[in-house]
Every structure is written in C-alpha cells, then in structure tokens.
Scaffold this motif. Structure first.
Motif, PDB file in Angstrom:
ATOM      1  N   ASN A   1      -2.890   4.837  -5.338  1.00  0.00           N
ATOM      2  CA  ASN A   1      -2.524   4.101  -4.054  1.00  0.00           C
ATOM      3  C   ASN A   1      -3.633   3.220  -3.688  1.00  0.00           C
ATOM      4  O   ASN A   1      -3.388   2.123  -3.169  1.00  0.00           O
ATOM      5  N   GLY A   2      -4.868   3.812  -3.869  1.00  0.00           N
ATOM      6  CA  GLY A   2      -6.077   2.963  -3.598  1.00  0.00           C
ATOM      7  C   GLY A   2      -6.361   1.662  -4.648  1.00  0.00           C
ATOM      8  O   GLY A   2      -6.560   0.542  -3.945  1.00  0.00           O
ATOM      9  N   TRP A   3      -5.918   1.751  -5.526  1.00  0.00           N
ATOM     10  CA  TRP A   3      -5.729   0.640  -6.568  1.00  0.00           C
ATOM     11  C   TRP A   3      -4.947  -0.544  -5.897  1.00  0.00           C
ATOM     12  O   TRP A   3      -5.034  -1.683  -6.052  1.00  0.00           O
ATOM     13  N   ALA A   4      -3.800  -0.099  -5.770  1.00  0.00           N
ATOM     14  CA  ALA A   4      -2.622  -1.048  -5.107  1.00  0.00           C
ATOM     15  C   ALA A   4      -3.095  -1.541  -3.957  1.00  0.00           C
ATOM     16  O   ALA A   4      -3.086  -2.674  -3.514  1.00  0.00           O
ATOM     17  N   GLU A   5      -3.520  -0.814  -2.925  1.00  0.00           N
ATOM     18  CA  GLU A   5      -4.203  -1.197  -1.555  1.00  0.00           C
ATOM     19  C   GLU A   5      -5.377  -2.252  -1.787  1.00  0.00           C
ATOM     20  O   GLU A   5      -5.182  -3.241  -0.878  1.00  0.00           O
TER      21      GLU A   5
ATOM     22  N   VAL B   1      -3.523  -5.482  -2.629  1.00  0.00           N
ATOM     23  CA  VAL B   1      -2.697  -5.986  -1.715  1.00  0.00           C
ATOM     24  C   VAL B   1      -3.886  -6.661  -0.811  1.00  0.00           C
ATOM     25  O   VAL B   1      -3.743  -7.891  -0.091  1.00  0.00           O
ATOM     26  N   MET B   2      -4.887  -5.954  -0.364  1.00  0.00           N
ATOM     27  CA  MET B   2      -6.003  -6.513   0.626  1.00  0.00           C
ATOM     28  C   MET B   2      -6.714  -7.923   0.018  1.00  0.00           C
ATOM     29  O   MET B   2      -6.736  -8.951   0.507  1.00  0.00           O
ATOM     30  N   GLY B   3      -6.814  -7.840  -1.359  1.00  0.00           N
ATOM     31  CA  GLY B   3      -7.148  -9.040  -1.901  1.00  0.00           C
ATOM     32  C   GLY B   3      -6.347 -10.308  -1.756  1.00  0.00           C
ATOM     33  O   GLY B   3      -6.567 -11.414  -1.473  1.00  0.00           O
ATOM     34  N   ALA B   4      -5.091  -9.870  -1.820  1.00  0.00           N
ATOM     35  CA  ALA B   4      -3.797 -10.864  -1.870  1.00  0.00           C
ATOM     36  C   ALA B   4      -3.952 -11.347  -0.514  1.00  0.00           C
ATOM     37  O   ALA B   4      -3.483 -12.563  -0.110  1.00  0.00           O
ATOM     38  N   VAL B   5      -4.060 -10.407   0.806  1.00  0.00           N
ATOM     39  CA  VAL B   5      -3.977 -10.768   2.109  1.00  0.00           C
ATOM     40  C   VAL B   5      -5.061 -11.901   2.437  1.00  0.00           C
ATOM     41  O   VAL B   5      -4.770 -12.680   2.967  1.00  0.00           O
TER      42      VAL B   5
ATOM     43  N   TYR C   1       1.266  -6.583  -4.940  1.00  0.00           N
ATOM     44  CA  TYR C   1       1.506  -5.038  -5.113  1.00  0.00           C
ATOM     45  C   TYR C   1       2.100  -4.792  -6.375  1.00  0.00           C
ATOM     46  O   TYR C   1       1.847  -3.766  -7.050  1.00  0.00           O
ATOM     47  N   ALA C   2       3.316  -5.394  -6.485  1.00  0.00           N
ATOM     48  CA  ALA C   2       4.305  -5.056  -7.689  1.00  0.00           C
ATOM     49  C   ALA C   2       3.390  -5.277  -8.994  1.00  0.00           C
ATOM     50  O   ALA C   2       3.572  -4.350  -9.774  1.00  0.00           O
ATOM     51  N   ALA C   3       2.534  -6.132  -9.143  1.00  0.00           N
ATOM     52  CA  ALA C   3       1.840  -6.354 -10.289  1.00  0.00           C
ATOM     53  C   ALA C   3       0.831  -5.060 -10.615  1.00  0.00           C
ATOM     54  O   ALA C   3       0.855  -4.605 -11.627  1.00  0.00           O
ATOM     55  N   ASN C   4       0.285  -4.720  -9.656  1.00  0.00           N
ATOM     56  CA  ASN C   4      -0.625  -3.488  -9.712  1.00  0.00           C
ATOM     57  C   ASN C   4       0.017  -2.147  -9.885  1.00  0.00           C
ATOM     58  O   ASN C   4      -0.289  -1.611 -11.120  1.00  0.00           O
TER      59      ASN C   4
ATOM     60  N   ARG D   1       0.382   8.823   3.267  1.00  0.00           N
ATOM     61  CA  ARG D   1       0.253   7.484   2.498  1.00  0.00           C
ATOM     62  C   ARG D   1       1.271   6.535   2.713  1.00  0.00           C
ATOM     63  O   ARG D   1       0.688   5.236   2.630  1.00  0.00           O
ATOM     64  N   ARG D   2       2.343   6.778   2.847  1.00  0.00           N
ATOM     65  CA  ARG D   2       3.526   5.703   3.101  1.00  0.00           C
ATOM     66  C   ARG D   2       3.409   5.400   4.398  1.00  0.00           C
ATOM     67  O   ARG D   2       3.475   4.189   4.508  1.00  0.00           O
ATOM     68  N   ALA D   3       2.880   6.127   5.227  1.00  0.00           N
ATOM     69  CA  ALA D   3       2.705   5.574   6.881  1.00  0.00           C
ATOM     70  C   ALA D   3       1.592   4.596   6.736  1.00  0.00           C
ATOM     71  O   ALA D   3       1.458   3.508   7.574  1.00  0.00           O
ATOM     72  N   ARG D   4       0.575   4.614   5.834  1.00  0.00           N
ATOM     73  CA  ARG D   4      -0.409   3.918   5.773  1.00  0.00           C
ATOM     74  C   ARG D   4      -0.036   2.421   5.469  1.00  0.00           C
ATOM     75  O   ARG D   4      -0.345   1.318   5.918  1.00  0.00           O
ATOM     76  N   TRP D   5       0.788   2.379   4.280  1.00  0.00           N
ATOM     77  CA  TRP D   5       1.687   1.151   3.712  1.00  0.00           C
ATOM     78  C   TRP D   5       2.331   0.538   5.088  1.00  0.00           C
ATOM     79  O   TRP D   5       2.335  -0.698   5.102  1.00  0.00           O
ATOM     80  N   ILE D   6       3.095   1.458   5.805  1.00  0.00           N
ATOM     81  CA  ILE D   6       3.799   0.854   6.942  1.00  0.00           C
ATOM     82  C   ILE D   6       3.191   0.162   7.899  1.00  0.00           C
ATOM     83  O   ILE D   6       3.625  -0.901   8.373  1.00  0.00           O
ATOM     84  N   ASP D   7       1.735   0.704   8.269  1.00  0.00           N
ATOM     85  CA  ASP D   7       0.690   0.172   9.306  1.00  0.00           C
ATOM     86  C   ASP D   7       0.236  -0.995   8.697  1.00  0.00           C
ATOM     87  O   ASP D   7       0.256  -2.170   9.362  1.00  0.00           O
ATOM     88  N   LEU D   8       0.230  -1.315   7.221  1.00  0.00           N
ATOM     89  CA  LEU D   8      -0.276  -2.475   6.913  1.00  0.00           C
ATOM     90  C   LEU D   8       0.762  -3.528   6.960  1.00  0.00           C
ATOM     91  O   LEU D   8       0.533  -4.759   7.260  1.00  0.00           O
TER      92      LEU D   8
END
Length: 220
Positions: free
Chosen positions: A80-84, A87-91, A110-113, A142-149
């Motif tokens: 999940n950390g790799w995916a985040e 995503v943050m790089g894309a943001v 996200y999908a590519a990662n 961890r899902r809640a973290r994605w929801i927050d993002l």
C-alpha cells in the motif's frame, strides 16, 4: 513463541547491526511477496519455507518477526505504501490540471502501480482477507486512509468550483470499493478491457459522483 530472538549487535562484514537487520527484513518481505503473492499463499507457507526462500535461517526469522502474520501485515503495508507514493507523485504532477485530467493522472498512477506486479494485488485484495481480527482492522484502516486521500482531492475540487459542496465521504467509500473490485477482477482476467479503459471508467464514475447530470460546474 513469547517474542523475537535478540539479534546480534555490532559490525560484521562491514555492515552495522541496523544495516544487517534492514537487509534481512527486505529479504524476508521479498520472499513473502513471492510465496504469498505467487505461490502457496499465506495459509500454505511455513516459517521454514519462507526462510529458505529468503536464503536465511528460521532463527533469523524470529529475530525479525514473531509470526507469519506479522510478515503479512508488514507486506500489506509495504504494498500500500508503494501505491500511495505513486499516487502522491501524481497528485503533485497534476496540481494545476482541471478535474477530469487530474483524476485521470492520479488513478492511472495508482492502477499502474498496483497492477505492475500481480502479486501486489493478491496481497492487497486476497491474502489479507479473513486472516484475523487484527489484520482485518489493519485492512480497513488502510482503506480509510485511501478514502481520506480521495476526500481531500474532492474537497479541492469543491473549493475550485468543480464539484457541488456536500459531504462526499459515503460516496467516496462506495467509489473505493468499486476501484478495488474492478482492479481485482481485471487482474484476474474477468474484465475484457485494457487497463486504460478500466481507469477511464473509474474516472467517469468519480465525475458522475462529483458532477451529476444537470447544470455544468466549472472544469472541463
């Protein structure tokens, strides 16, 4: 076992104890990604098999972890950390883009990662399920973290006039479920579409939530 075996301290082979510990942990997690994600799975793996795959001893395993569940927990967070990070790089990359373009860049990252290595999808969406209350709590956290993002991104869209102001958390929670389900099914070969088509459909779903049929808000 009551706890981990105490690891040796001091320098050995030119490496500090901390460096050796980090290397052992990396090797155990790498072996776990292979065995849990593209082998017998978490439930079919033993400490001995994991240690052999890592090229380390069971004693070294217990210097780093108490149980195989600890390994799965660490691996789930790592994936999940790799995916985040992606995503943050894309943001940051999409900071000045309109909503539709910004959402596409972020979800494509996200999908590519997560799909770059199908073992990651198995860890995230399959192996972590139903193991224990502790891991279920971690999965939901961890899902809640994605929801927050995503909610933070939506709040930005509202501030820019690209989405109507309202509480989007419930809708975003449902959307995250769609993301997880569709990417899992795509990786399993149950969805006849390219990854770009999957991402485009997810973006359309998100825009449908933020920009329902009616007078058009700002943005593309």
């Amino acid at each position: 076992m009551a706890g981990r075996i105490k690891a040796p301290t001091g320098r050995y082979g030119g490496k500090s104890a901390e460096e050796r510990q980090a290397e052992r942990r990396r090797r155990f997690l790498g072996a776990a990604l292979q065995l849990f994600g593209d082998g017998p799975g978490f439930r079919g793996t033993t400490v001995a098999a994991l240690s052999e795959a890592a090229g380390l001893s069971t004693r070294q395993f217990y210097e780093e972890f108490r149980t195989l569940e600890d390994v799965l927990a660490a691996l789930h967070l790592q994936v999940n950390g790799w995916a985040e990070d992606a995503v943050m790089g894309a943001v940051a990359e999409a900071e000045d883009m309109p909503l539709a373009e910004r959402a596409t860049v972020i979800f494509r990252a996200y999908a590519a990662n997560v799909t770059s290595d199908r073992r990651r999808i198995r860890i995230t969406f399959v192996e972590i399920i139903g193991v224990s209350p502790r891991l279920e709590e971690q999965r939901l956290a961890r899902r809640a973290r994605w929801i927050d993002l995503v909610c933070a991104e939506v709040a930005g869209a509202v501030a820019r006039g690209e989405a109507a102001p309202r509480d989007y958390r419930l809708a975003v929670t449902a959307f995250i479920g769609s993301v997880n389900g569709l990417l899992h099914d795509w990786s399993a070969g149950w969805v006849d579409a390219t990854l770009d088509e999957v991402v485009d459909e997810l973006v359309r779903i998100l825009l449908g939530i933020l920009q329902p049929v009616g007078p058009r808000l700002g943005g593309p």
